[in-house]
Design an enzyme around this catalytic site. Structure first.
Site, PDB file in Angstrom:
ATOM      1  N   HIS A 162     -10.498   4.827 -18.374  1.00 38.27           N
ATOM      2  CA  HIS A 162     -11.596   4.058 -17.405  1.00 38.27           C
ATOM      3  C   HIS A 162     -10.760   3.101 -16.802  1.00 38.27           C
ATOM      4  O   HIS A 162     -11.669   2.283 -16.192  1.00 38.27           O
ATOM      5  CB  HIS A 162     -12.602   3.917 -18.128  1.00 38.27           C
ATOM      6  CG  HIS A 162     -13.373   5.243 -19.035  1.00 38.27           C
ATOM      7  ND1 HIS A 162     -14.209   6.020 -18.603  1.00 38.27           N
ATOM      8  CD2 HIS A 162     -12.993   5.563 -20.342  1.00 38.27           C
ATOM      9  CE1 HIS A 162     -14.239   6.914 -19.520  1.00 38.27           C
ATOM     10  NE2 HIS A 162     -13.504   6.428 -20.663  1.00 38.27           N
ATOM     11  N   SER A 283       2.497  -9.202   5.593  1.00 39.41           N
ATOM     12  CA  SER A 283       1.458  -9.289   6.402  1.00 39.41           C
ATOM     13  C   SER A 283       1.940 -10.238   7.722  1.00 39.41           C
ATOM     14  O   SER A 283       2.402 -11.108   7.493  1.00 39.41           O
ATOM     15  CB  SER A 283       0.182 -10.000   5.666  1.00 39.41           C
ATOM     16  OG  SER A 283      -0.701 -10.548   6.520  1.00 39.41           O
ATOM     17  N   LYS A 289       1.786 -12.539   1.394  1.00 34.55           N
ATOM     18  CA  LYS A 289       1.441 -11.293   0.825  1.00 34.55           C
ATOM     19  C   LYS A 289       2.595 -10.119   1.078  1.00 34.55           C
ATOM     20  O   LYS A 289       3.445 -10.552   1.816  1.00 34.55           O
ATOM     21  CB  LYS A 289       0.275 -10.655   1.961  1.00 34.55           C
ATOM     22  CG  LYS A 289      -1.212 -11.344   1.397  1.00 34.55           C
ATOM     23  CD  LYS A 289      -2.028 -10.449   1.839  1.00 34.55           C
ATOM     24  CE  LYS A 289      -2.360  -9.274   0.731  1.00 34.55           C
ATOM     25  NZ  LYS A 289      -3.694  -8.515   1.007  1.00 34.55           N
ATOM     26  N   GLU A 296       0.917   2.901  -0.571  1.00 36.01           N
ATOM     27  CA  GLU A 296      -0.354   3.283  -0.083  1.00 36.01           C
ATOM     28  C   GLU A 296      -0.245   4.524   0.839  1.00 36.01           C
ATOM     29  O   GLU A 296      -1.078   5.486   0.746  1.00 36.01           O
ATOM     30  CB  GLU A 296      -0.812   2.167   0.833  1.00 36.01           C
ATOM     31  CG  GLU A 296      -1.424   1.074  -0.250  1.00 36.01           C
ATOM     32  CD  GLU A 296      -1.705  -0.159   0.750  1.00 36.01           C
ATOM     33  OE1 GLU A 296      -2.369  -0.256   1.752  1.00 36.01           O
ATOM     34  OE2 GLU A 296      -1.109  -1.459   0.391  1.00 36.01           O
TER      35      GLU A 296
END
Ligand code: ARG
Length: 466
Positions: A162, A283, A289, A296
Site C-alpha cells: 500500500h 525545469s 529541479k 513519466e
C-alpha cells in the site's frame, strides 16, 4: 473512353468512373501499409516460385516477375518508388509497378491468390518479426535488471505494501521481482510467435483455389512451419495482431508500474535513486529541479498502447467470417503500439542501467516505520512458543510503546520489552535489525541475499536460452 481511363486499373472494369475523392481517402491504406513492402515482395516472390514449380506459370514468366519484384524492392529502399493513393494499398502499388516494369507477365502473379490471403501473409510476417524484436528488447531489460540485482543483492531497502513501509527487503530482490515480471512478458511473446507458425498463403479469397498450388512449399519458403488448415479462418482472423497488442498492453502496464516507482524513488523525499542526465530534464523556471520525464512518458504511453488493444478488439467484434474491409484498420494500431513499446523498453532499459542507487537513503528508510515488527512477532512464536495471533498482539503493543516514546523498535530497553511479555530476553535484539531481518528470510524466493543470489544464478543460466 475517358471515363474508363479514370477507373481503377486493377479492378476498375465494372466501374464507370474513378472513385470519388472521399472514397479514395477512406479506402486507401497505402499511407500506412507501405510499411509492409518487404513482406509483400517476399510473399509474392515465394508465390511466383511456387506457381512456376507447379507449372501454373512458366519459368520464364517467373524469372521476369522475380526480377521485377527485386527491382521494386530496391526502388522502395532507395526512396525512389512513387506510392499512389489511387492504387489503394501496398499490394496493388507493387503489382502495378511490376506491370510497368515487365509488361503482361505481371498479370500472371495474382493467379491463385487474393489480396485477402496476401495481406494475411504480409501482416503475419511483420508481426512475427516485430515480436522477435520485442523478445530481444525484453531480454535486454531483464539483463539490465540482473546486473543491478547482482550489485545490490544485499542492499537493504523498505519493501512496501500500500506504499507505507511493510518489511525490509533487498534492492536486489526488488530488481528480481521485475526480472520475473518481464520474464513472463517474454514468455508471452514467445507463445504468440509460436502461434504464428502457420501460413495462410493459398487460402486465396476465402475458399482456397482450384489451381494445383503447393501450400507446403510457400509455407516453408516464407519461414512458416506448415500451412493453416482452414482457408476461411486464414483470411478472417486477426488474433495474432490482437495478441501482439495484448502482450504489448500487459508489458506496457508493467513498464508503467516500474516508471511510477522510478518517479517516486527519484523524488528528493525518497532519494533512493538518481537518474542520469540522459534520462531526465531540468525545469525552465525552477533551477533546482531535475524531472524524470522519460519515466513519466513511459507511464503515459501505456495509455496509448492499451488504447490500441481496445481499439482493435472493438474493430473485430461482431465481424462475420470471412474478410471484411474493417480489418484494414488493424495496421495502424499494431504499428503504433509496436513502435511505442520498443521506445518504452529502450528508455526503461537505459534508465535501469544508468540510475545511481543511494544505498544510504534506502538503508535509512528500511529501518523506519517499525519495519521489523513481523520479526519480533516471529521471534515470539519461535522462542516463546506463542501462537502467532498472540505474538502479533504483543508486538502491536511494542510498536505502540516505541511510537509513544518516539523510538525505533530496537531502541526499546529489555526491561520495557519484558513488561510486554516475560519470555522476551536480549536475543530478541538480533532479529530487530534490518540486516538480520533480511538475512533470515531464506524461504525459496525470499529476500535473503543468499536466496536472491540463487535466483540470479538461475536467470543468468536461463536467459540466453529464453
Ligand atoms: N488493404 C487491404 C487490407 O489491409 C488488403 C485486402 C483487401 N481485400 C479486399 N477484399 N478488399 O485489408
Amino acid at each position: 473512353m475517358n471515363e474508363k481511363k479514370a477507373s481503377n486499373q486493377m479492378w476498375g472494369g465494372r466501374f464507370a468512373s474513378g472513385p470519388a475523392a472521399i472514397m479514395e481517402a477512406i479506402n486507401a491504406s497505402i499511407g500506412f501499409d507501405r510499411k509492409l513492402y518487404a513482406e509483400d515482395i517476399r510473399g509474392s516472390i515465394a508465390h511466383s516460385e511456387m506457381l512456376a514449380q507447379t507449372g501454373i506459370i512458366t519459368a520464364a514468366d517467373q524469372q521476369k516477375i522475380a526480377h521485377g519484384l527485386n527491382t521494386i524492392l530496391s526502388e522502395i529502399e532507395a526512396g525512389k518508388f512513387e506510392f499512389s493513393k489511387k492504387l489503394e494499398d501496398i499490394h496493388m502499388n507493387v503489382e502495378s509497378r511490376l506491370a510497368e516494369l515487365i509488361g503482361p507477365a505481371a498479370g500472371r502473379l495474382h493467379t491463385a491468390r487474393s489480396r485477402n490471403d496476401q495481406v494475411a501473409v504480409d501482416f503475419r510476417l511483420w508481426v512475427k518479426a516485430e515480436l522477435t524484436r520485442t523478445a530481444e528488447a525484453l531480454k535486454g531489460l531483464i539483463a539490465a535488471f540482473l546486473v543491478r540485482a547482482e550489485e545490490h543483492a544485499a542492499t537493504v531497502m523498505p519493501g512496501f505494501t500500500h506504499l507505507p513501509t511493510a518489511q525490509p527487503v533487498t534492492f536486489g530482490h526488488h530488481c528480481m521481482a521485475y526480472v520475473e515480471t518481464f520474464g513472463r512478458d517474454l514468455s508471452r511473446v514467445r507463445d504468440a510467435i509460436e502461434r504464428l507458425a502457420e501460413s495462410p498463403h493459398g487460402a486465396a479469397a476465402l475458399a482456397g483455389t482450384g489451381f494445383p498450388i503447393d501450400r507446403h512449399m510457400t509455407a516453408a519458403a516464407l519461414g512458416f512451419r506448415e500451412p493453416t488448415r482452414n482457408s476461411i479462418d486464414s483470411v478472417s482472423d486477426r488474433d495474432y495482431a490482437l495478441e501482439l497488442l495484448a502482450v504489448a498492453a500487459i508489458c506496457a502496464t508493467h513498464l508503467s508500474r516500474l516508471a511510477e516507482e522510478i518517479v517516486i524513488w527519484s523524488t528528493p523525499q525518497f532519494g533512493f535513486v538518481r537518474l542520469s542526465d540522459s534520462y531526465s530534464t531540468g525545469s525552465s523556471i525552477m533551477p533546482q529541479k531535475k524531472n524524470p520525464d522519460a519515466a513519466e512518458l513511459v507511464r503515459a504511453k501505456t495509455g496509448r498502447v492499451n488504447g490500441h488493444l481496445v481499439g482493435l478488439l472493438t474493430v473485430m467484434k461482431g465481424l462475420p467470417l470471412a474478410y471484411s474491409k474493417d480489418m484494414q484498420e488493424d495496421k495502424e494500431a499494431v504499428f503504433d503500439a509496436a513502435e511505442t513499446l520498443d521506445l518504452m523498453l529502450a528508455a526503461m532499459t537505459g534508465m535501469v542501467g544508468d540510475m545511481t542507487i543511494n544505498t544510504d537513503a534506502m538503508k535509512k528508510a528500511a529501518g523506519s516505520g517499525y519495519s521489523t515488527a513481523t520479526d519480533l512477532a516471529d521471534w515470539l512464536v519461535r522462542e516463546a512458543g506463542l501462537p502467532f495471533r498472540d505474538a502479533h498482539h504483543v508486538t502491536g503493543r511494542a510498536v505502540a510503546m516505541a511510537e509513544a516514546r518516539k523510538l525505533r523498535l530496537e531502541k526499546l530497553s529489555l526491561d520495557d520489552l519484558k513488561t510486554l511479555h516475560p519470555a522476551i530476553d536480549d536475543r530478541v535484539f538480533s532479529v530487530l535489525s534490518v540486516a538480520n531481518s533480511v538475512k533470515s528470510r531464506t524461504s525459496f524466493g525470499g529476500t535473503a541475499p543468499a536466496e536472491v543470489r540463487k535466483q540470479i544464478r538461475y536467470w543468468n543460466k536461463r536467459l540466453p536460452k529464453a
